[in-house]
Design a protein around this motif. Structure first.
Motif, short mmCIF file in Angstrom:
data_model
loop_
_atom_site.label_atom_id
_atom_site.label_comp_id
_atom_site.label_asym_id
_atom_site.label_seq_id
_atom_site.Cartn_x
_atom_site.Cartn_y
_atom_site.Cartn_z
N THR A 161 -30.92 -52.34 -61.39
CA THR A 161 -30.40 -53.59 -60.83
C THR A 161 -29.84 -53.37 -59.43
O THR A 161 -30.06 -54.19 -58.52
N ALA A 162 -29.14 -52.27 -59.23
CA ALA A 162 -28.59 -51.97 -57.90
C ALA A 162 -29.70 -51.67 -56.90
O ALA A 162 -29.60 -52.04 -55.72
N LEU A 163 -30.77 -51.03 -57.37
CA LEU A 163 -31.92 -50.80 -56.49
C LEU A 163 -32.55 -52.13 -56.06
O LEU A 163 -32.96 -52.29 -54.92
N ARG A 164 -32.59 -53.06 -57.01
CA ARG A 164 -33.14 -54.38 -56.69
C ARG A 164 -32.26 -55.10 -55.66
O ARG A 164 -32.77 -55.75 -54.73
N VAL A 165 -30.96 -54.99 -55.83
CA VAL A 165 -30.04 -55.61 -54.86
C VAL A 165 -30.23 -54.98 -53.48
O VAL A 165 -30.24 -55.68 -52.46
N ALA A 166 -30.39 -53.66 -53.45
CA ALA A 166 -30.61 -52.97 -52.17
C ALA A 166 -31.91 -53.44 -51.53
O ALA A 166 -31.98 -53.65 -50.32
N ASN A 167 -32.94 -53.62 -52.36
CA ASN A 167 -34.22 -54.10 -51.85
C ASN A 167 -34.06 -55.50 -51.25
O ASN A 167 -34.55 -55.79 -50.16
N ALA A 168 -33.35 -56.36 -51.97
CA ALA A 168 -33.12 -57.73 -51.49
C ALA A 168 -32.28 -57.74 -50.22
O ALA A 168 -32.46 -58.61 -49.35
N SER A 169 -31.39 -56.78 -50.10
CA SER A 169 -30.51 -56.73 -48.92
C SER A 169 -31.28 -56.45 -47.64
O SER A 169 -30.78 -56.72 -46.54
N THR A 170 -32.49 -55.92 -47.76
CA THR A 170 -33.28 -55.69 -46.55
C THR A 170 -33.66 -57.00 -45.88
O THR A 170 -33.95 -57.03 -44.68
N LEU A 171 -33.67 -58.10 -46.65
CA LEU A 171 -33.92 -59.41 -46.03
C LEU A 171 -32.75 -59.79 -45.13
O LEU A 171 -32.95 -60.37 -44.04
N LEU A 172 -31.54 -59.47 -45.55
CA LEU A 172 -30.36 -59.71 -44.71
C LEU A 172 -30.43 -58.84 -43.45
O LEU A 172 -30.03 -59.26 -42.36
N ALA A 173 -30.94 -57.62 -43.62
CA ALA A 173 -31.14 -56.75 -42.45
C ALA A 173 -32.15 -57.36 -41.48
O ALA A 173 -31.99 -57.27 -40.26
N CYS A 174 -33.18 -58.02 -42.03
CA CYS A 174 -34.17 -58.68 -41.18
C CYS A 174 -33.52 -59.78 -40.34
O CYS A 174 -33.85 -59.96 -39.16
N MET A 175 -32.58 -60.50 -40.93
CA MET A 175 -31.87 -61.53 -40.19
C MET A 175 -31.11 -60.93 -39.01
O MET A 175 -31.17 -61.43 -37.88
N ALA A 176 -30.41 -59.85 -39.28
CA ALA A 176 -29.63 -59.19 -38.23
C ALA A 176 -30.54 -58.63 -37.14
O ALA A 176 -30.24 -58.72 -35.94
N LEU A 177 -31.67 -58.08 -37.54
CA LEU A 177 -32.59 -57.49 -36.57
C LEU A 177 -33.28 -58.54 -35.72
O LEU A 177 -33.53 -58.32 -34.53
N LEU A 178 -33.59 -59.71 -36.31
CA LEU A 178 -34.14 -60.80 -35.52
C LEU A 178 -33.15 -61.22 -34.44
O LEU A 178 -33.53 -61.50 -33.29
N TYR A 179 -31.89 -61.26 -34.82
CA TYR A 179 -30.84 -61.61 -33.85
C TYR A 179 -30.80 -60.58 -32.72
O TYR A 179 -30.75 -60.94 -31.53
N LEU A 180 -30.81 -59.30 -33.08
CA LEU A 180 -30.77 -58.24 -32.06
C LEU A 180 -32.00 -58.27 -31.17
O LEU A 180 -31.92 -57.96 -29.98
N LEU A 181 -33.13 -58.65 -31.75
CA LEU A 181 -34.37 -58.69 -30.99
C LEU A 181 -34.32 -59.71 -29.86
O LEU A 181 -34.89 -59.50 -28.78
N LEU A 182 -33.60 -60.82 -30.08
CA LEU A 182 -33.66 -61.94 -29.15
C LEU A 182 -32.38 -62.19 -28.36
O LEU A 182 -32.39 -62.97 -27.39
N ARG A 183 -31.29 -61.57 -28.75
CA ARG A 183 -29.99 -61.97 -28.18
C ARG A 183 -29.88 -61.76 -26.67
O ARG A 183 -29.21 -62.53 -25.98
N LYS A 184 -30.53 -60.73 -26.11
CA LYS A 184 -30.45 -60.50 -24.67
C LYS A 184 -31.32 -61.46 -23.88
O LYS A 184 -31.16 -61.59 -22.67
N HIS A 185 -32.25 -62.11 -24.57
CA HIS A 185 -33.10 -63.10 -23.91
C HIS A 185 -32.47 -64.49 -23.98
O HIS A 185 -32.46 -65.22 -22.99
N ASN A 186 -31.96 -64.85 -25.16
CA ASN A 186 -31.36 -66.17 -25.36
C ASN A 186 -30.52 -66.13 -26.63
O ASN A 186 -31.08 -66.02 -27.73
N ALA A 187 -29.22 -66.23 -26.50
CA ALA A 187 -28.32 -66.10 -27.65
C ALA A 187 -28.55 -67.20 -28.68
O ALA A 187 -28.54 -66.95 -29.89
N ALA A 188 -28.79 -68.43 -28.21
CA ALA A 188 -29.02 -69.54 -29.14
C ALA A 188 -30.31 -69.33 -29.91
O ALA A 188 -30.38 -69.58 -31.13
N HIS A 189 -31.34 -68.87 -29.23
CA HIS A 189 -32.62 -68.56 -29.86
C HIS A 189 -32.44 -67.48 -30.93
O HIS A 189 -32.99 -67.57 -32.04
#
Length: 401
Positions: A72-100
């Motif tokens: 179950t904890a492994l599954r939670v960790a796997n699901a948490s990578t989606l939250l990491a994707c959110m953070a990484l999308l933000y990092l990918l774009l923040r220097k170009h346009n913070a709102a974007h």
């Protein structure tokens, strides 16, 4: 606040699923991981070596198992990578346009299939997190990436291939895109560094396969069956893993793994050669199916009209917004990362159609497509805001700027 609610819902859904395995692939990945953790052998049965699946995802699960992490904890960790994707999308774009950047991260929450897939023992979402990490190194800054970033990005892209072999096209495309930026020797060198970095990541697996099987196996031995599932007399554009290849299985199950892979591959090639018109028609159907909002599922119990409607509306909206962004490119020039995503997304379709196309295989590209969709939302919002300002100025008798 809304992100916290989404994170809680994602984790809660994973906890609810617990150790319930809904798909055969989940059982296979966990069996590989368990054998690796308990016996040290990369094997499906605990003794016989295999290369049927690429190693990175089972190795990731095995690391958790060796640390005593429950399923179950492994599954939670796997699901948490989606939250990491959110953070990484933000990092990918923040220097170009913070709102974007903020909007792109938030739009992940509007695509429910991502939570469903992330909470399943599939490598697509963890691999996407690694892909986004590589893209952050290459595209997050207006300044071109240095040599070190290119090498690290290449290593990360190599790891994605060792999770999901179809990322091999992403690696090649990324190198070509970097090299083509200005057609100079410096960019060509950076592209080569990316490829070298990927080679560093993949080399240990290739070496292991050469030692164990005395054969060059760059990624896995399931490409043959995947090619046949997508190219046989019973294949339809949307049949995928539900295609009936039982008559081939009867022969293949009597062969060793490597020979079985060769047999499946040759059977698919023979079908294509003997039925060129049908194969071309089937390829066109699979290409169109790449953009489908539903698939025929191997596990019928996972079918649901609610999920179908959710996919219909969420994916249609995502695709329409992305196409709108491309249509507006003349008036609002695309960022380098937007050009990269647009080209990669639509070139990924014909490559995927060589085998068979599934929503799950497309999801990493869909996460990237959110960047274009977010940009469209900002363009539309800015237009509506300027129109309101002009209307107010007209009402007050002021000149419109």
């Amino acid at each position: 606040m809304i992100v916290a609610v989404f994170a809680t819902a994602t984790i809660a859904y994973s906890v609810k699923l617990g150790d319930n395995l809904r798909y055969p692939d989940e059982s296979e990945y966990l069996r590989l991981a368990n054998n690796l953790a308990t016996t040290g052998h990369y094997s499906l049965d605990g003794t016989t070596p295999t290369a049927y699946r690429p190693p990175a995802y089972p190795l990731l699960l095995a690391t958790g198992m060796m640390l005593g992490v429950p399923i179950t904890a492994l599954r939670v960790a796997n699901a948490s990578t989606l939250l990491a994707c959110m953070a990484l999308l933000y990092l990918l774009l923040r220097k170009h346009n913070a709102a974007h950047a903020k909007l792109a991260a938030l739009l992940i929450m509007t695509y429910p299939v991502l939570m469903y897939t992330a909470s399943t023992f599939y490598p697509q979402i963890p691999a996407t997190a690694i892909l986004l990490s590589a893209l952050v190194l290459l595209f997050s800054s207006p300044v071109p990436p240095g040599n070190r970033r290119c090498i690290i990005a290449g290593i990360l892209l190599g790891l994605t291939i060792l999770m999901v072999p179809t990322f091999g096209f992403t690696l090649v495309f990324t190198a070509v895109f970097i090299a083509a930026q200005s057609y100079n020797r410096e960019n060509l060198r950076k592209a080569m560094l990316i490829l070298c970095g990927a080679g560093i990541a993949i080399a240990p697996w290739v070496s292991r396969n050469a030692l164990v099987f005395n054969r060059f196996i760059p990624l896995s031995t399931n490409n043959g069956i995947n090619l046949l599932l997508g190219n046989s007399e019973n294949t339809t554009p949307n049949s995928g893993t539900t295609t009936d290849i039982s008559r081939y299985d009867q022969v293949a199950r009597l062969l060793p793994e490597i020979q079985a892979n060769d047999y499946y591959c040759q059977a698919a090639i023979t079908y294509i050669k003997d039925h060129p018109f049908q194969a071309l028609k089937l390829y066109a159907g699979k290409l169109a199916n790449y953009f489908n909002y539903q698939n025929h599922l191997f596990v019928q119990s996972e079918r649901s009209w609610i999920r179908t409607l959710s996919m219909l509306f969420s994916y249609s909206l995502l695709l329409v917004l992305a196409l709108f962004r491309l249509a507006m490119a003349y008036h609002y020039p695309l960022l380098s990362i937007e050009k990269y995503i647009a080209c990669l997304y639509f070139l990924h379709a014909p490559v995927s159609a060589i085998f068979f196309t599934r929503i799950r295989f497309r999801l990493p590209m869909d996460i990237l497509l959110i960047v274009l969709a977010a940009s469209s939302v900002i363009i539309i919002a800015n237009y509506l805001r300027s129109r309101d300002v002009n209307t107010n100025q007209m009402n007050r008798g002021m000149p419109i700027k």
